[in-house]
Design an enzyme around this catalytic site. Sequence first.
Site, mmCIF file in Angstrom:
data_model
loop_
_atom_site.group_PDB
_atom_site.id
_atom_site.type_symbol
_atom_site.label_atom_id
_atom_site.label_comp_id
_atom_site.label_asym_id
_atom_site.label_seq_id
_atom_site.Cartn_x
_atom_site.Cartn_y
_atom_site.Cartn_z
ATOM 1 C CB SER A 79 -0.927 0.011 1.225
ATOM 2 O OG SER A 79 -1.847 1.089 1.163
ATOM 3 C CG ASP A 80 2.974 4.834 -1.622
ATOM 4 O OD1 ASP A 80 3.962 4.668 -0.883
ATOM 5 O OD2 ASP A 80 2.736 5.900 -2.207
#
Length: 206
Positions: free
Chosen positions: A75-76
């Site tokens: 995730s970012d």
Amino acid sequence: MATPTPLPRPLILASTSIYRRELLERLRLPFSVVSPGVDETPHPGESPVDLSLRLACAKARAVATLHPGSVVIGSDQVATIDGDPIGKPGSFDAALAQLQSMQGKNVSFHTALAVDDGVTVRTAVVDTRCRLRSLSDRALTAYLLAETPYDTAGSAKAEALGIALMERIDSDDPTALIGLPLIATTRLLAQFGLDPLDHLFSGDAA
């Protein structure tokens, strides 16, 4: 006493973020944490959404390559004001300047998610729009000294006291703002045979 059902495949979170780890723990699935070691430098001309999605995919694939047979979550998140990215402040002075620049404005947080088993990758991007209240420097300083959110893009932890800075939050998933959209995560994990509700218990509850 009922015990959790063992997962058919190991689950790994490709992140050392304590916020993402605490969020994933809500799903009650056993998982391990591995640092992805990915270069997060933006590419020339790359949009904030494209950047967040590329990095989420790169994190998941980097760890999936090293741990074959596992299901990996990457995730970012990229925050923007008027389309311009804003990062983690790193210090009090930078955080104060960041919050001052955000007064009365809409801030967008683009949170990308990738789930990768080394063969197949599924992705999602969840956008959250926040509007901050107009506050005095005294109030902003009091907040920063109380919470020291210097490792948080936008300098405000909405899951804690930072909620007091907000006038409005719009999102399809309230956990996306914290760093891991759990509604999308649950949906994508189910596509890999890891639905949290399917693996909650083995046998009947005592």
